[in-house]
Every structure is written in structure tokens, then in C-alpha cells.
Design a protein around this motif. Structure first.
Motif, short mmCIF file in Angstrom:
data_model
loop_
_atom_site.label_atom_id
_atom_site.label_comp_id
_atom_site.label_asym_id
_atom_site.label_seq_id
_atom_site.Cartn_x
_atom_site.Cartn_y
_atom_site.Cartn_z
N TRP A 148 -4.08 1.94 -2.46
CA TRP A 148 -3.01 1.40 -3.31
C TRP A 148 -2.24 2.57 -3.92
CZ3 TRP A 148 -2.12 -3.56 -2.89
CH2 TRP A 148 -3.16 -4.42 -2.55
N PRO A 149 -0.99 2.38 -4.27
CA PRO A 149 -0.29 3.46 -4.98
C PRO A 149 -0.92 3.64 -6.37
CG PRO A 149 1.23 1.67 -4.36
CD PRO A 149 -0.16 1.18 -4.10
N ALA A 150 -0.87 4.87 -6.88
CA ALA A 150 -1.40 5.11 -8.23
C ALA A 150 -0.35 4.67 -9.25
CB ALA A 150 -1.69 6.60 -8.40
N PRO A 151 -0.78 4.14 -10.40
CA PRO A 151 0.20 3.67 -11.40
C PRO A 151 1.23 4.73 -11.78
CG PRO A 151 -2.03 3.06 -12.04
CD PRO A 151 -2.16 3.90 -10.81
N LYS A 162 0.81 -1.21 0.00
CA LYS A 162 0.00 0.00 0.00
C LYS A 162 0.85 1.27 0.00
CE LYS A 162 -4.04 -2.06 0.22
NZ LYS A 162 -5.13 -1.81 1.15
N ARG A 163 0.24 2.36 -0.41
CA ARG A 163 0.94 3.64 -0.54
C ARG A 163 1.45 4.18 0.81
NH1 ARG A 163 -2.72 8.24 -2.36
NH2 ARG A 163 -2.21 7.96 -4.55
N THR A 164 0.76 3.84 1.91
CA THR A 164 1.16 4.31 3.24
C THR A 164 2.30 3.48 3.84
OG1 THR A 164 -0.53 2.87 4.11
CG2 THR A 164 -1.14 5.19 3.85
N LEU A 219 7.30 5.32 -10.90
CA LEU A 219 8.70 5.72 -11.13
C LEU A 219 9.19 6.80 -10.17
CD1 LEU A 219 8.86 5.62 -15.04
CD2 LEU A 219 9.43 3.84 -13.40
N GLU A 220 8.34 7.17 -9.18
CA GLU A 220 8.80 8.15 -8.19
C GLU A 220 9.73 7.47 -7.19
OE1 GLU A 220 5.43 9.93 -6.23
OE2 GLU A 220 4.67 10.74 -8.13
#
Ligand SMILES: Cc1ncc(C[n+]2csc(CCOP(=O)(O)OP(=O)(O)O)c2C)c(N)n1
Length: 318
Positions: A306-309, A87-89, A313-314
Motif C-alpha cells: 500500500w502507499p505510505a500515508p 497499491k503503490r506499484t 501529497l507527492e
């Protein structure tokens, strides 16, 4: 060793055990946790004992069996769980998953799954600490299998030659993948390998958190005194397979049972009870507190996005 530290080691081991037990449940539910799951169940005393002897500024470099190391070094449990979920967090914004976790806030700089890949990196961080005259050390966690890699030998030689503040921890859990140590090397005690590089090598009971802690305190003092690197071989055992998809057919059942009867958490719990530092009620309270902590980490991960597509690349080198 003061009583506070003993509690800390106990709680740390229990937290790792309950965290990983939860992971074993979760990774069997389709879609919850992607990829391979590798656990350190049975080896918690090494993680808690070593990291319990370190300061937050000390660096650790770890390997594929890293959950215990990261928890004991002080990683945020919610962010760790969210990362394992992808997950993004998560502590690496969902990019590392379980096998490449890094928690720079607590100087857990790198998890590498390249066997023997961590130690050249650890030589680099130990060199930087010496060069910048920082009062800090580096610890590198390796499995027994990694001591047969060329990188291990080159890195230790260089660390010895340059007198670097590096503690190499070999977690000898009897196996490397499906092979027993004696199928891979004639060296019985891997601590003996230190002799080749002119540095001390010590054998430590890897199921005794206090023994591991004390050996690490002494090793750290040696590094900070400028006396150079040291190798600690912690003899322990992995209760589970190489990964969760491994059915352990090559691990004799009585061998597993014998090591389970030497559970590092039970061992310290019995000592604390005997010394009347813990009561049966305290044990129940600690257990309840830890279960709650793990549950809220799971809830945090479940509820996280969820992370965004377009974020793929970040924060990465391409
Ligand atoms: C250079 C390299 N060779 C092979 C592998 C495949 N591999 C992954 S884990 C593993 C066994 C590692 O055993 P050990 O270092 O003893 O650690 P343990 O899993 O027992 O903790 C192997 C061979 C790899 N990841 N990297």
C-alpha cells in the motif's frame, strides 16, 4: 486490413473482457477494491478498434468507462490492476484508483469522470499537437450523455474553427446513467450533431471492431492531412449497469439479450474462424494465455504494498 491487426483486435477485446470479469469478482470481495466500479463490457470493439488505429504518440483522453481504452492503448496490465487495487506499484502510485487512471507512457493522459469534461482537455492537447507541428492526433472518448453538456458543444466548435487534429468518439451505449438516449434528446443519430460545427459526423457499428478500426484509420488520416476534426458515433450497448452496484432494473431483459447475441468478440472470432485464420485450438491457446496474464496481474496487485500515508501529497497539486 492485415491478418496481424485482426488478431490484435481480437486479443485486445478478449483481454479487456477477461480483465473486467475478474474485476466484477474482485469488487464483490470486501476490502479488495475500494470505490465505484464502472465497466465497458460489451463495448470492447470501440476501444480495440479505435486504439488499434492509433500510434503510441497519439493522445487519448477518456472517461469513467476507460479500462478498454487503456488496455487497447497499451497500458501495462499489472500496473493497471495494482492501481485499481490502490497499491503503490499502480500506474498512478495508488492515487487514482479505477476512476481517474492515467497512463502517460502510452499517452493516455487523462480519465475524467466529469461527464463532458474530457473534450475541452482534448481540444488543448490537439491544439498543442498542431502548434508544435507534431505528426500526432488526439482522440477523446465520450458517452452519449456527454453530448448534452455545454462543454461538448463549445469544445467541438473551437476544434472545428481551429481545424484541430481531434477525433471525438461517441460511444452511444443507449443509456446515460439510468436514462435512455431518447429521454434526453430528440436527436436520433448523435453523429448529426457534427453538422452544427461544420465537421463530418459518421455512424459506425460499434460492435464491429474492424469497422471501428477502418473508420478511425480514415479519420486519423484526415486529421493528419490538416482537414480538421471529425466525430464518430459508435452505436453499441453496455451489458452491465452504470456501475457494479446498479441492478439494471430499467434495462429490458430482452434488450440486453439481443445485444449480447451480437457480442463483438464472438463476431470477430467467427469471422477469423471462417477465414481460417484461427483454429479452435488457437482460440483455446489464446484464452489460456489471456487468463494467465490476468491472473499474474492480480497476483502482482495482491502482493504489492500500500502507499505510505506520508506519500499522499507527492505528485499532486495542492
Ligand atoms: C458533469 C457531470 N454531471 C453528472 C455526473 C454524474 N454522472 C456520472 S456518469 C453519468 C452518465 C454518463 O452517461 P454517458 O456519458 O452516456 O456515459 P456512459 O456511462 O453511458 O458510458 C452521470 C450523469 C457527472 N459525473 N458529471
Amino acid at each position: 486490413m492485415n491478418n496481424q491487426k485482426k488478431f490484435e483486435l481480437y486479443k485486445n477485446m478478449l483481454l479487456t473482457r477477461r480483465f473486467e470479469e475478474k474485476l466484477t469478482e474482485l469488487c464483490k470481495i470486501e476490502g479488495k477494491i475500494p470505490g465505484m466500479m464502472i465497466l465497458c463490457t460489451g463495448q470492447e470493439a470501440v476501444a480495440a478498434g479505435v486504439c488499434g488505429a492509433l500510434e503510441i504518440d497519439d493522445v487519448i483522453i477518456t472517461n469513467h468507462r476507460s479500462h478498454g481504452h487503456l488496455i487497447a492503448k497499451g497500458a501495462n496490465l499489472k500496473e493497471l490492476m495494482a492501481e485499481i487495487y490502490g497499491k503503490r506499484t499502480g500506474c498512478n502510485k495508488g492515487k487514482s484508483g479505477t476512476l481517474h487512471l492515467a497512463v502517460p507512457e502510452v499517452n493516455a493522459l487523462c480519465t475524467t469522470t466529469v461527464v463532458g469534461g474530457g473534450i475541452p482537455i482534448a481540444v488543448g492537447t490537439a491544439f498543442a499537437q498542431q502548434y508544435k507541428k507534431q505528426n500526432q492526433i488526439t482522440v477523446c472518448f465520450l458517452g452519449n450523455g456527454s453530448t448534452d453538456e455545454g462543454s461538448f458543444h463549445e469544445a467541438l466548435n473551437m476544434a472545428a474553427l481551429w481545424n484541430l487534429p481531434l477525433i471525438t468518439i461517441i460511444e452511444n451505449n443507449v443509456y446515460a446513467g439510468a436514462q435512455r438516449t431518447e429521454e434526453i434528446t430528440r436527436v436520433k443519430d448523435l453523429a448529426d450533431r457534427a453538422v452544427s460545427y461544420g465537421i463530418p459526423g459518421e455512424i459506425v457499428d460499434g460492435n464491429d471492431a474492424i469497422a471501428v478500426y477502418e473508420a478511425t484509420v480514415n479519420a486519423r488520416a484526415r486529421c493528419l492531412a490538416g482537414e480538421g476534426p471529425i466525430l464518430l458515433e459508435c452505436k453499441t450497448y453496455r451489458w452491465r449497469g452504470h456501475g457494479e452496484a446498479d441492478h439494471q432494473v430499467y434495462q429490458p431483459k430482452d434488450e440486453i439479450a439481443a445485444w449480447m447475441s451480437r457480442c463483438p468478440i464472438k463476431k470477430l472470432q467467427e469471422e477469423l474462424l471462417q477465414e481460417q485464420l484461427l483454429s479452435e485450438q488457437d482460440i483455446l491457446n489464446i484464452e489460456a494465455e489471456i487468463v494467465k496474464e490476468v491472473e499474474s496481474a492480480v497476483q502482482f496487485a495482491e502482493e504489492s504494498p500500500w502507499p505510505a500515508p506520508q506519500e499522499a501529497l507527492e505528485d499532486v497539486f495542492v
